[in-house]
Design a protein around this motif. Structure first.
Motif, PDB file in Angstrom:
ATOM      1  N   UNK A  17       5.719  -0.814  -0.423  1.00 17.63           N
ATOM      2  CA  UNK A  17       4.859   0.252  -0.934  1.00 17.63           C
ATOM      3  C   UNK A  17       4.316  -0.100  -2.323  1.00 17.63           C
ATOM      4  N   UNK A  18       3.083   0.358  -2.578  1.00 24.69           N
ATOM      5  CA  UNK A  18       2.456   0.063  -3.869  1.00 24.69           C
ATOM      6  C   UNK A  18       3.182   0.788  -5.001  1.00 24.69           C
ATOM      7  N   UNK A  19       3.797   1.935  -4.694  1.00 28.95           N
ATOM      8  CA  UNK A  19       4.502   2.696  -5.736  1.00 28.95           C
ATOM      9  C   UNK A  19       5.960   2.261  -5.894  1.00 28.95           C
ATOM     10  N   UNK A  20       6.444   1.424  -4.946  1.00 25.89           N
ATOM     11  CA  UNK A  20       7.803   0.888  -5.073  1.00 25.89           C
ATOM     12  C   UNK A  20       8.917   1.825  -4.642  1.00 25.89           C
ATOM     13  N   UNK A  21       8.570   2.978  -4.080  1.00 28.69           N
ATOM     14  CA  UNK A  21       9.623   3.883  -3.606  1.00 28.69           C
ATOM     15  C   UNK A  21       9.963   3.572  -2.146  1.00 28.69           C
ATOM     16  N   UNK A  22      11.143   4.079  -1.729  1.00 29.91           N
ATOM     17  CA  UNK A  22      11.654   3.757  -0.393  1.00 29.91           C
ATOM     18  C   UNK A  22      11.099   4.693   0.678  1.00 29.91           C
ATOM     19  N   UNK A  23      10.174   5.563   0.308  1.00 29.79           N
ATOM     20  CA  UNK A  23       9.597   6.479   1.272  1.00 29.79           C
ATOM     21  C   UNK A  23       8.183   6.856   0.894  1.00 29.79           C
ATOM     22  N   UNK A  67       0.837  -1.195   0.000  1.00 29.17           N
ATOM     23  CA  UNK A  67       0.000   0.000   0.000  1.00 29.17           C
ATOM     24  C   UNK A  67       0.874   1.249   0.000  1.00 29.17           C
ATOM     25  N   UNK A  68       0.202   2.387  -0.041  1.00 31.17           N
ATOM     26  CA  UNK A  68       0.890   3.688  -0.151  1.00 31.17           C
ATOM     27  C   UNK A  68       1.915   3.898   0.958  1.00 31.17           C
ATOM     28  N   UNK A  69       1.571   3.430   2.163  1.00 35.40           N
ATOM     29  CA  UNK A  69       2.423   3.692   3.326  1.00 35.40           C
ATOM     30  C   UNK A  69       3.288   2.500   3.726  1.00 35.40           C
ATOM     31  N   UNK A  70       3.261   1.469   2.929  1.00 42.78           N
ATOM     32  CA  UNK A  70       4.082   0.295   3.232  1.00 42.78           C
ATOM     33  C   UNK A  70       3.806  -0.286   4.600  1.00 42.78           C
ATOM     34  N   UNK A  71       2.522  -0.373   4.961  1.00 35.70           N
ATOM     35  CA  UNK A  71       2.185  -0.748   6.342  1.00 35.70           C
ATOM     36  C   UNK A  71       2.671  -2.147   6.738  1.00 35.70           C
ATOM     37  N   UNK A  72       2.834  -3.022   5.758  1.00 36.84           N
ATOM     38  CA  UNK A  72       3.295  -4.377   6.101  1.00 36.84           C
ATOM     39  C   UNK A  72       4.760  -4.394   6.561  1.00 36.84           C
ATOM     40  N   UNK A  73       5.466  -3.303   6.328  1.00 37.59           N
ATOM     41  CA  UNK A  73       6.874  -3.235   6.768  1.00 37.59           C
ATOM     42  C   UNK A  73       6.960  -3.215   8.286  1.00 37.59           C
ATOM     43  N   UNK A  74       5.946  -2.615   8.925  1.00 38.50           N
ATOM     44  CA  UNK A  74       6.000  -2.472  10.389  1.00 38.50           C
ATOM     45  C   UNK A  74       4.807  -3.132  11.087  1.00 38.50           C
ATOM     46  N   UNK A  75       4.069  -3.959  10.345  1.00 34.77           N
ATOM     47  CA  UNK A  75       2.955  -4.687  10.970  1.00 34.77           C
ATOM     48  C   UNK A  75       3.524  -5.759  11.905  1.00 34.77           C
ATOM     49  N   UNK A  76       2.961  -5.891  13.120  1.00 35.67           N
ATOM     50  CA  UNK A  76       3.488  -6.897  14.061  1.00 35.67           C
ATOM     51  C   UNK A  76       3.459  -8.309  13.485  1.00 35.67           C
ATOM     52  N   UNK A  77       2.499  -8.575  12.581  1.00 32.71           N
ATOM     53  CA  UNK A  77       2.448  -9.907  11.982  1.00 32.71           C
ATOM     54  C   UNK A  77       2.903  -9.870  10.526  1.00 32.71           C
ATOM     55  N   UNK A  78       3.731  -8.891  10.206  1.00 37.94           N
ATOM     56  CA  UNK A  78       4.273  -8.790   8.846  1.00 37.94           C
ATOM     57  C   UNK A  78       5.174  -9.973   8.531  1.00 37.94           C
ATOM     58  N   UNK A  79       5.502 -10.100   7.270  1.00 40.26           N
ATOM     59  CA  UNK A  79       6.255 -11.280   6.828  1.00 40.26           C
ATOM     60  C   UNK A  79       7.636 -11.377   7.495  1.00 40.26           C
TER      61      UNK A  79
END
Ligand code: PBG
Length: 328
Positions: free
Chosen positions: A125-131, A86-98
């Motif tokens: 992120x859905x846009x593929x950028x690092x921020x 997604x836009x904010x890359x929420x899976x990067x910091x989700x407690x149950x992320x990969x």
């Protein structure tokens, strides 16, 4: 007295003397192996541009990680590919992320492997950028909060070392501060301090499905033509609290490795990146090169330039060659 008076070949004639005088030694204990982990079950899919490198689901990754540890490779660096971006890359910091799930499981099942995680948003992120993207621009300061959150969640899940690779300004400082405030003051940070906007990352982006959907990474990763800027980045990251420094890619940047080696006393890592691996594999497949000799020469060259640690997709092959890692 005849010419030539000084004969350098005197030191090269005898194999034993060559061995005694060999200056740089490639050792397995200095290598870090990258691993790609994907959501799902029973998945082991080869990355087409990186023969021999796979994306594993967590169940299969455990087996792979055990083999890596048994082969004598001391460390891995983990890259996660989430199901949802997604836009904010929420899976990067989700407690149950990969990555969080992977860390917990690996810590338990393969305790003898040192676990490094890549801290970045581009795989998430859905846009593929690092921020964070706003109005077509990559926003620095709002990204920092998310990077610190990601770092904390990796720390809590059991990472042994964090490697921020995003190239936002100030990220080492905020990550260090966040870790220190939360009782992770002893967790080391390996900063991708000197990271260039490189075409050599192409195969990795296939592996991690992280090619930017618009534009490029030139507003945050460095211009390959610059070395003074690389040194400034390194000094800044050290000031902000980095414990180890990385140069990436390695081969077109051996001068940068050497300059940094002469500038600082911190441990230095080099990332022998995906494109560098793919070039060797492609030429080997065609029968154009002696693959083993070339891999050893490349990795020894990176050490000679001044790297203490090397992140390399060749680590498993090197492990197979056991003690025969020399070229004299
Ligand atoms: C994440 C990241 C990348 C790599 C490591 N971490 C990709 C990129 O910056 O585009 C590349 C590694 C490789 O090519 O092997 N930012």
């Amino acid at each position: 007295m005849g010419y030539p008076q000084i004969r350098m070949r005197r030191l090269r004639e005898n194999k034993l003397l060559r061995k005694m005088l060999s200056e740089s030694t490639l050792e397995l204990r200095n290598l870090i192996y990258p691993l790609f982990v994907i959501e799902g079950e029973k998945i082991k899919e080869e990355i087409s541009s990186m023969p021999g490198i796979f994306r594993f689901s967590l169940d299969y990754l455990i087996k792979e990680a055990k083999e890596i540890a048994d082969a004598g490779i001391p460390a891995v660096i983990l890259f996660g590919i989430p199901k949802i971006k997604d836009e904010l890359g929420t899976q990067a910091y989700a407690p149950s992320g990969i990555i969080q799930k992977t860390l917990k499981k690996l810590k338990k099942e393969v305790p003898d492997l040192f676990l490094i995680t890549d801290i970045c948003l581009c795989e998430y992120t859905s846009h593929g950028h690092c921020g964070i993207v706003e109005g077509g621009k990559i926003k620095n300061d709002s990204t920092l909060e998310l990077l610190a959150k990601t770092a904390m969640s990796h720390a809590q899940a059991g990472a042994d070392m964090l490697a921020p690779s995003d190239m936002m300004d100030g990220r080492i400082k905020i990550i260090r501060k966040t870790l220190d405030q939360n009782s992770f003051e002893n967790l080391p940070i390996l900063s991708y301090a000197s990271k260039f906007a490189s075409a050599f990352y192409g195969p990795f982006r296939e592996a991690a499905d992280s090619t930017p959907k618009f534009g490029d990474r030139k507003s945050y990763q460095m211009n390959p033509a610059n070395s003074k800027e690389a040194l400034r980045e390194v000094l800044l990251d050290i000031e902000e609290g980095a414990d180890l420094i990385m140069v990436k890619p390695a081969l077109a940047y051996l001068d940068i490795i050497q300059k940094i080696r002469n500038l600082i006393q911190h441990p230095l890592a080099a990332y022998n990146v995906s494109g560098e691996y793919s070039l060797v594999k492609a030429a080997a497949k065609k029968g154009w090169i002696d693959e083993k000799k070339m891999i050893l020469e490349i990795l020894t060259g990176i050490k000679r330039a001044g790297a203490d640690l090397i992140i390399t997709y060749h680590a498993k092959e090197v492990a197979k060659w056991k003690e025969k890692l020399t070229l004299f």
